[in-house]
Scaffold this active site. Structure first.
Site, PDB file in Angstrom:
ATOM      1  N   CYS A 127      46.592 -37.637  29.078  1.00 37.43           N
ATOM      2  CA  CYS A 127      45.890 -38.250  27.945  1.00 37.43           C
ATOM      3  C   CYS A 127      45.575 -39.719  28.235  1.00 37.43           C
ATOM      4  CB  CYS A 127      46.737 -38.138  26.684  1.00 37.43           C
ATOM      5  SG  CYS A 127      48.208 -39.173  26.711  1.00 37.43           S
ATOM      6  N   ALA A 154      48.497 -41.977  28.708  1.00 35.38           N
ATOM      7  CA  ALA A 154      49.102 -41.804  30.042  1.00 35.38           C
ATOM      8  C   ALA A 154      48.376 -42.662  31.069  1.00 35.38           C
ATOM      9  CB  ALA A 154      49.064 -40.339  30.456  1.00 35.38           C
ATOM     10  N   ARG A 178      56.560 -41.300  36.978  1.00 37.56           N
ATOM     11  CA  ARG A 178      55.658 -41.511  38.116  1.00 37.56           C
ATOM     12  C   ARG A 178      56.431 -42.302  39.150  1.00 37.56           C
ATOM     13  NH1 ARG A 178      51.345 -45.400  38.183  1.00 37.56           N
ATOM     14  NH2 ARG A 178      49.453 -44.766  39.245  1.00 37.56           N
ATOM     15  N   HIS A 198      42.573 -45.807  31.757  1.00 35.22           N
ATOM     16  CA  HIS A 198      42.424 -46.777  32.847  1.00 35.22           C
ATOM     17  C   HIS A 198      41.471 -47.888  32.414  1.00 35.22           C
ATOM     18  CE1 HIS A 198      42.874 -43.062  35.673  1.00 35.22           C
ATOM     19  NE2 HIS A 198      44.053 -43.501  35.294  1.00 35.22           N
TER      20      HIS A 198
HETATM   21 FE1  CFM Z   1      43.991 -43.399  41.178  1.00 38.18          FE
HETATM   22 FE2  CFM Z   1      44.608 -41.107  41.654  1.00 38.18          FE
HETATM   23 FE3  CFM Z   1      44.975 -42.174  39.223  1.00 38.18          FE
HETATM   24 FE4  CFM Z   1      46.456 -42.959  41.347  1.00 38.18          FE
HETATM   25 FE5  CFM Z   1      48.491 -41.256  40.725  1.00 38.18          FE
HETATM   26 FE6  CFM Z   1      46.567 -39.471  41.001  1.00 38.18          FE
HETATM   27 FE7  CFM Z   1      46.980 -40.471  38.617  1.00 38.18          FE
HETATM   28 MO1  CFM Z   1      48.772 -38.865  39.706  1.00 38.18          MO
HETATM   29  S1  CFM Z   1      45.092 -42.666  42.917  1.00 38.18           S
HETATM   30  S2  CFM Z   1      45.520 -44.078  39.768  1.00 38.18           S
HETATM   31  S3  CFM Z   1      48.589 -43.167  41.742  1.00 38.18           S
HETATM   32  S4  CFM Z   1      43.175 -41.620  40.218  1.00 38.18           S
HETATM   33  S5  CFM Z   1      48.502 -39.515  41.869  1.00 38.18           S
HETATM   34  S6  CFM Z   1      44.804 -39.140  42.376  1.00 38.18           S
HETATM   35  S7  CFM Z   1      46.560 -38.485  39.120  1.00 38.18           S
HETATM   36  S8  CFM Z   1      49.068 -40.910  38.700  1.00 38.18           S
HETATM   37  S9  CFM Z   1      45.658 -41.489  37.240  1.00 38.18           S
END
Ligand code: CFM
Length: 546
Positions: free
Chosen positions: A65, A68, A99, A197
């Protein structure tokens, strides 16, 4: 059916049809746009994929989500910003240390990552409002820990009842004299963690970056964006840069500090590792302060060497270039030795990876280095530009979900805007092959006829494995055990299954060895799933036709 681990030729169109055939027509039509057969033309154009759209209800997705993405992913690895979840206890608890982002304590020893801070909302706050409790929680956190900064994260109920977290943060900022700022990252915003993000990036830019304008005289200083120190990756990246004589000023946000963020705009180059999660910050820093950004990749030995050379070329200094070349040569000797040992055993075997928003692309390089082919790949929550390349950005439609997220208008800083290179220098660097503000995407680097699948479902995962019998499947914890029980080796590319680090040259060697060990372990041939023993499925169900 193909033998496991063999080079195979299967018609991708047929596979797509087989995958879709179980779905009701409406769902099949929608999924067909998210399952694309790759076709790269000479100008690196690829077919359009539908991405960053709502998951079809009923499909088992692997997505997370918005909260997260904001609290867990971008801000989670910050050791000395005290991260306070405003919401019911479950949100805070399940985003606490799940994580594998590692950190070193700072000079002052501040590291709040081992604590779970939450306002623990109850029915009373849901009915009468939670601002009072939030104020108290911020005060309590301050009294106990005296942090430099406190970040407050909104969960779903906070948005529903309308608590004004930003107003509370402002009041507390004035009262306590420290930086207190909020994130409207309610879980329901956007279609996945990707929205989180963006919200995190905006608030970091508004409230932290640019707070400390101290100059740094180091000639080769960079900031790393989108590296989260999973399993210690950022540690070994920093060691490598150190050996090359490149100063890593700040990392967003693996092994990071508040002070590093506050002063990050004073570095001379931004290097973007995970484009998906943080390209917004790179863009905004460039607009306001004039720091250019390049895409780099420290996963894969070749990719690492290429990235170091790009950085050296940017600074255009003979001594730096020599030092970088020396380090590459030293490291490559051990890499080649490991490749020579492992490649003959792995050559031609198939890999598949469905991970997040960047790793399903980056890890293909590591597999290729031991001769393995990625037959199918996809992201959980990436956007079209992560698949097709950044050049498609102008044609990406802004949908209702993206409109939910604030777009900051960023202008040049009156005092601090300082283009690090002149237009002429930039043009010269471009001519040498350094592309600024560019990300080529996953599809142009994959072979024709490979399958690209966005937001893959459990059914599609199982179907792919049944048809291709890959030597290894890479994904996350949610898929792990069903895949393993079916007898296929499965590596978690989010957490590295408690192994790693896999970055730079040393990590590449660890990765080759990990893969070799996994696909050559004979435990898989001893494994029989219950339905293989009885010859019948243990549970049957049917899709409702709509
Ligand atoms: Fe970038 Fe990723 Fe992500 Fe990531 Fe991660 Fe990920 Fe993630 Mo899991 S590199 S930040 S450190 S998009 S592994 S492939 S899914 S936490 S949001």
């Amino acid at each position: 059916m193909a033998e496991r681990n063999q080079q195979i030729s299967i018609d991708s169109a047929d596979v797509k049809e087989q995958i879709l055939k179980i779905y009701p027509p409406k769902v099949a039509r929608k999924r067909a746009k998210q399952i694309v057969i790759n076709q790269v033309d000479k100008d690196e154009n690829v077919p359009e994929i539908t991405a960053n759209v709502r998951t079809t209800p009923g499909i088992i997705t692997q997505r997370g989500c918005c909260y997260a993405g904001c609290k867990g992913v971008v801000l989670g690895p910050t050791r000395d910003i005290l991260n306070l979840t405003h919401g019911p206890i479950g949100c805070g608890f399940y985003s606490w240390l799940t994580r594998r982002n590692q950190t070193r304590p700072g000079k002052d020893g501040d590291n709040f990552m081992t604590y779970c801070f939450s306002t623990d909302m109850q029915e009373e706050e849901i009915i009468f409002g939670g601002e009072k409790k939030l104020r108290q929680a911020i005060q309590e956190a301050y009294d106990n820990f005296k942090p430099k900064a406190i970040g407050v994260f909104a969960t779903c109920p906070v948005g529903l009842i309308g608590d004004d977290i930003h107003q509370v943060c402002k009041e507390m900022r004035e009262k306590l004299g420290i930086n207190v700022f909020g994130f409207s990252c309610e879980g329901y915003k956007g279609v996945s963690q990707s929205a989180g993000h963006h919200i995190a990036n905006n608030q970091l830019f508004k409230h932290v970056i640019g707070k400390d304008n101290t100059k740094d005289e180091h000639p080769f200083k960079i900031t790393l964006l989108g590296e989260y120190n999973i399993g210690g990756d950022a540690f070994i990246i920093e060691d490598l840069l150190d050996r090359c004589g490149i100063k890593l000023k700040a990392t967003f946000s693996g092994n990071s500090s508040y002070d590093g963020f506050a002063n990050a705009h004073m570095s001379d180059l931004n290097c973007v590792m995970c484009h998906r999660s943080i390209n917004y910050v790179a863009d905004m820093i460039e607009k306001r302060y004039g720091v250019p950004w390049i895409k780099i990749n420290f996963l894969g030995a070749e990719a690492t060497a290429k990235s170091l050379r790009k950085i050296a070329a940017y600074f255009d200094d003979k001594k730096l270039t020599e030092r970088v070349e020396k380090v590459i040569a030293e490291e490559m000797a051990a890499v080649k030795e490991a490749q020579d040992q492992i490649r003959p055993k792995c050559e031609g075997k198939l890999a598949m990876m469905f991970v997040g928003g960047s790793r399903a692309h980056h890890y293909q390089d590591l597999f290729a280095e031991i001769g393995m082919k990625t037959m199918a790949a996809g992201y959980e929550f990436a956007h079209r530009d992560d698949y097709e390349g950044r050049k498609v950005l102008p044609s990406v439609k802004v949908d209702a979900d993206s409109r939910n997220i604030e777009e900051l208008t960023v202008d040049k800083d009156a005092e601090l805007y300082n283009p690090r290179k002149t237009d002429k220098e930039m043009a010269l660097l471009e001519k040498k092959g350094i592309k600024f503000k560019n990300y080529e995407g996953m599809m142009p680097t994959m072979e024709n006829q490979t399958l690209i699948i966005d937001d893959i479902s459990q059914h599609e995962t199982e179907k792919l494995i049944e048809i291709f019998k890959p030597a290894i499947f890479c994904a996350g914890i949610k898929e792990k055990y069903t895949i393993q029980k079916g007898g296929t080796p499965m590596l978690q590319l989010h957490s590295y299954d408690y192994g790693g680090p896999f970055a730079v040259f040393k990590g590449a060697i660890t990765f080759y060895k990990t893969i070799d060990r996994m696909i050559h372990s004979d435990i898989w041939s001893h494994l029989k799933a219950p339905w293989q023993v009885s010859g019948k499925p243990t549970l049957e169900a049917q899709m409702v036709k709509v």
